[in-house]
Write a protein that holds these residues in place. Structure first.
Motif, PDB file in Angstrom:
ATOM      1  N   ALA A  71     -35.694  67.126 -19.583  1.00 49.86           N
ATOM      2  CA  ALA A  71     -34.337  67.339 -20.099  1.00 49.86           C
ATOM      3  C   ALA A  71     -33.305  67.158 -18.992  1.00 49.86           C
ATOM      4  N   PHE A  72     -33.593  67.675 -17.807  1.00 48.97           N
ATOM      5  CA  PHE A  72     -32.656  67.532 -16.689  1.00 48.97           C
ATOM      6  C   PHE A  72     -32.513  66.070 -16.282  1.00 48.97           C
ATOM      7  N   LEU A  73     -33.625  65.362 -16.142  1.00 53.76           N
ATOM      8  CA  LEU A  73     -33.565  63.959 -15.735  1.00 53.76           C
ATOM      9  C   LEU A  73     -32.887  63.099 -16.789  1.00 53.76           C
ATOM     10  N   GLY A  74     -33.116  63.400 -18.045  1.00 55.48           N
ATOM     11  CA  GLY A  74     -32.442  62.662 -19.112  1.00 55.48           C
ATOM     12  C   GLY A  74     -30.943  62.868 -19.085  1.00 55.48           C
ATOM     13  N   THR A  75     -30.512  64.088 -18.850  1.00 56.27           N
ATOM     14  CA  THR A  75     -29.083  64.372 -18.780  1.00 56.27           C
ATOM     15  C   THR A  75     -28.445  63.666 -17.586  1.00 56.27           C
ATOM     16  N   VAL A  76     -29.113  63.679 -16.453  1.00 55.40           N
ATOM     17  CA  VAL A  76     -28.587  63.002 -15.272  1.00 55.40           C
ATOM     18  C   VAL A  76     -28.499  61.495 -15.508  1.00 55.40           C
ATOM     19  N   ALA A  77     -29.523  60.913 -16.111  1.00 49.86           N
ATOM     20  CA  ALA A  77     -29.523  59.472 -16.370  1.00 49.86           C
ATOM     21  C   ALA A  77     -28.426  59.089 -17.361  1.00 49.86           C
ATOM     22  N   PHE A  78     -28.279  59.857 -18.436  1.00 51.60           N
ATOM     23  CA  PHE A  78     -27.231  59.549 -19.413  1.00 51.60           C
ATOM     24  C   PHE A  78     -25.845  59.694 -18.810  1.00 51.60           C
ATOM     25  N   SER A  79     -25.623  60.743 -18.026  1.00 43.68           N
ATOM     26  CA  SER A  79     -24.299  60.933 -17.435  1.00 43.68           C
ATOM     27  C   SER A  79     -23.995  59.848 -16.409  1.00 43.68           C
ATOM     28  N   LYS A  80     -25.004  59.405 -15.676  1.00 44.14           N
ATOM     29  CA  LYS A  80     -24.799  58.305 -14.728  1.00 44.14           C
ATOM     30  C   LYS A  80     -24.508  57.012 -15.478  1.00 44.14           C
ATOM     31  N   TYR A  81     -25.167  56.799 -16.601  1.00 38.10           N
ATOM     32  CA  TYR A  81     -24.913  55.611 -17.408  1.00 38.10           C
ATOM     33  C   TYR A  81     -23.489  55.630 -17.965  1.00 38.10           C
ATOM     34  N   ILE A  82     -23.036  56.782 -18.418  1.00 36.81           N
ATOM     35  CA  ILE A  82     -21.677  56.886 -18.957  1.00 36.81           C
ATOM     36  C   ILE A  82     -20.651  56.632 -17.859  1.00 36.81           C
ATOM     37  N   GLU A  83     -20.910  57.155 -16.674  1.00 43.30           N
ATOM     38  CA  GLU A  83     -19.953  57.031 -15.579  1.00 43.30           C
ATOM     39  C   GLU A  83     -19.886  55.616 -15.013  1.00 43.30           C
ATOM     40  N   ARG A  84     -21.043  54.990 -14.786  1.00 45.61           N
ATOM     41  CA  ARG A  84     -21.068  53.709 -14.083  1.00 45.61           C
ATOM     42  C   ARG A  84     -21.456  52.522 -14.953  1.00 45.61           C
ATOM     43  N   GLY A  85     -22.018  52.754 -16.102  1.00 47.36           N
ATOM     44  CA  GLY A  85     -22.431  51.658 -16.958  1.00 47.36           C
ATOM     45  C   GLY A  85     -23.864  51.212 -16.737  1.00 47.36           C
ATOM     46  N   GLU A  86     -24.548  51.779 -15.758  1.00 52.24           N
ATOM     47  CA  GLU A  86     -25.956  51.474 -15.531  1.00 52.24           C
ATOM     48  C   GLU A  86     -26.641  52.729 -14.998  1.00 52.24           C
ATOM     49  N   ALA A  87     -27.876  52.916 -15.409  1.00 51.22           N
ATOM     50  CA  ALA A  87     -28.598  54.114 -15.007  1.00 51.22           C
ATOM     51  C   ALA A  87     -29.362  53.904 -13.708  1.00 51.22           C
ATOM     52  N   ILE A  88     -29.796  52.657 -13.452  1.00 53.32           N
ATOM     53  CA  ILE A  88     -30.565  52.351 -12.250  1.00 53.32           C
ATOM     54  C   ILE A  88     -29.789  51.337 -11.425  1.00 53.32           C
ATOM     55  N   GLU A  89     -29.556  51.659 -10.178  1.00 57.27           N
ATOM     56  CA  GLU A  89     -28.857  50.748  -9.284  1.00 57.27           C
ATOM     57  C   GLU A  89     -29.866  49.837  -8.613  1.00 57.27           C
ATOM     58  N   TYR A  90     -29.705  48.537  -8.798  1.00 64.68           N
ATOM     59  CA  TYR A  90     -30.642  47.601  -8.189  1.00 64.68           C
ATOM     60  C   TYR A  90     -30.189  47.148  -6.814  1.00 64.68           C
ATOM     61  N   GLU A  91     -28.908  46.937  -6.635  1.00 70.47           N
ATOM     62  CA  GLU A  91     -28.384  46.443  -5.371  1.00 70.47           C
ATOM     63  C   GLU A  91     -27.816  47.603  -4.564  1.00 70.47           C
ATOM     64  N   ARG A  92     -28.664  48.201  -3.766  1.00 73.74           N
ATOM     65  CA  ARG A  92     -28.252  49.334  -2.951  1.00 73.74           C
ATOM     66  C   ARG A  92     -28.925  49.216  -1.611  1.00 73.74           C
ATOM     67  N   ASP A  93     -28.148  49.047  -0.565  1.00 76.14           N
ATOM     68  CA  ASP A  93     -28.653  48.918   0.805  1.00 76.14           C
ATOM     69  C   ASP A  93     -29.682  47.790   0.922  1.00 76.14           C
ATOM     70  N   GLY A  94     -29.336  46.622   0.428  1.00 73.35           N
ATOM     71  CA  GLY A  94     -30.244  45.499   0.551  1.00 73.35           C
ATOM     72  C   GLY A  94     -31.420  45.574  -0.377  1.00 73.35           C
ATOM     73  N   GLY A  95     -31.216  46.096  -1.562  1.00 76.60           N
ATOM     74  CA  GLY A  95     -32.314  46.290  -2.502  1.00 76.60           C
ATOM     75  C   GLY A  95     -32.704  45.007  -3.200  1.00 76.60           C
ATOM     76  N   ILE A  96     -33.257  45.138  -4.357  1.00 74.34           N
ATOM     77  CA  ILE A  96     -33.756  44.006  -5.139  1.00 74.34           C
ATOM     78  C   ILE A  96     -32.583  43.262  -5.756  1.00 74.34           C
ATOM     79  N   ASP A  97     -32.566  41.946  -5.615  1.00 72.17           N
ATOM     80  CA  ASP A  97     -31.537  41.115  -6.253  1.00 72.17           C
ATOM     81  C   ASP A  97     -31.981  40.773  -7.664  1.00 72.17           C
ATOM     82  N   ARG A  98     -31.004  40.778  -8.569  1.00 70.48           N
ATOM     83  CA  ARG A  98     -31.329  40.401  -9.943  1.00 70.48           C
ATOM     84  C   ARG A  98     -31.145  38.942 -10.158  1.00 70.48           C
TER      85      ARG A  98
END
Length: 98
Positions: A71-98
């Motif tokens: 429940a906690f992780l779901g709430t955090v993921a949904f709130s992050k999605y609402i705030e930024r438009g994506e729940a998982i950040e792919y490009e962070r500090d030289g991360g995976i390119d899409r």
């Protein structure tokens, strides 16, 4: 006496789950729906705890912990999605390119 109080509490929480489901389906905004989903998770956690007390069993404590974490992780993921438009950040500090 304790069984009657636990049964009444179980009935009241079950009715409040119905109210939260209504809020998820008919919520005026996305944050209201996220809060209602979190509320359902907490109510489900309390229902399992009450059933555990009624059955006089401690074996449900792992389930209670798991429901709380999910429940906690779901709430955090949904709130992050609402705030930024994506729940998982792919490009962070030289991360995976899409």
């Amino acid at each position: 006496m304790l069984d009657a109080a636990l049964t009444i509490a179980l009935a009241i929480i079950s009715l409040s789950v119905l109210g939260a489901i209504y809020r998820v389906l008919r919520g005026p905004s996305m944050p209201d729906r996220v809060i209602a989903l979190d509320m359902i998770g907490i109510q489900l956690l309390s229902i399992v705890a009450i059933v555990s007390i009624m059955l006089r069993s401690e074996s449900y404590s792992d389930i209670i912990l798991l429901i709380g974490i999910v429940a906690f992780l779901g709430t955090v993921a949904f709130s992050k999605y609402i705030e930024r438009g994506e729940a998982i950040e792919y490009e962070r500090d030289g991360g995976i390119d899409r």
